[in-house]
Design a protein around this motif. Structure first.
Motif: not given
Length: 135
Positions: A85-99
């Motif tokens: 949990l010291n390593h952040p998760i990786d995400a994408v912010r989609r064109e509609d704003g959803r992560i």
């Protein structure tokens, strides 16, 4: 950029979450991305989606199913327990704003199981997806 298609058929329920092209995890991890603290509740719906493999078949079980029956799904539960949990998760912010999460579902589940309310997240902007596309 000419992107290689995702190598497996994506179940309809996961199409709004999984990128439709093959991307490189190492490339993602080397990117300098902004981090933010997100409410775990805002990402928790990922835990009810069948992202994980079981019995050698992809897209069979949800993280919440693993948490509910750790003996049956011991491999995925062991990966969850070992998640850092010291390593952040990786995400994408989609064109509609959803992560949506690219990497870190085991960390998200571990954060929920340990009672964390927030989780550190690195967010890739949608227009920069070519930076992680596999060659």
């Amino acid at each position: 950029m000419n992107r290689k298609p995702f190598p497996l058929p994506i179940p309809p329920i996961l199409r709004p979450y999984i990128l439709d092209f093959h991307w490189d995890l190492e490339r993602l991890h080397t990117l300098e991305l902004p981090t933010t603290e997100l409410d775990l509740a805002d990402l928790a719906h990922h835990l009810d989606l069948p992202f994980w493999a079981h019995d050698g078949r992809p897209f069979q079980i949800t993280p919440h199913e693993v948490a509910a029956d750790p003996n049956r799904y011991h491999e995925q539960f062991a990966r969850t327990r070992a998640a850092d949990l010291n390593h952040p998760i990786d995400a994408v912010r989609r064109e509609d704003g959803r992560i949506t999460i690219l990497d870190g579902i085991h960390r998200l589940l571990k954060a929920e199981l340990t009672g964390q309310a927030r989780i550190t997240t690195r967010i890739l902007a949608w227009p920069h997806l070519d930076a992680i596309a596999a060659h």
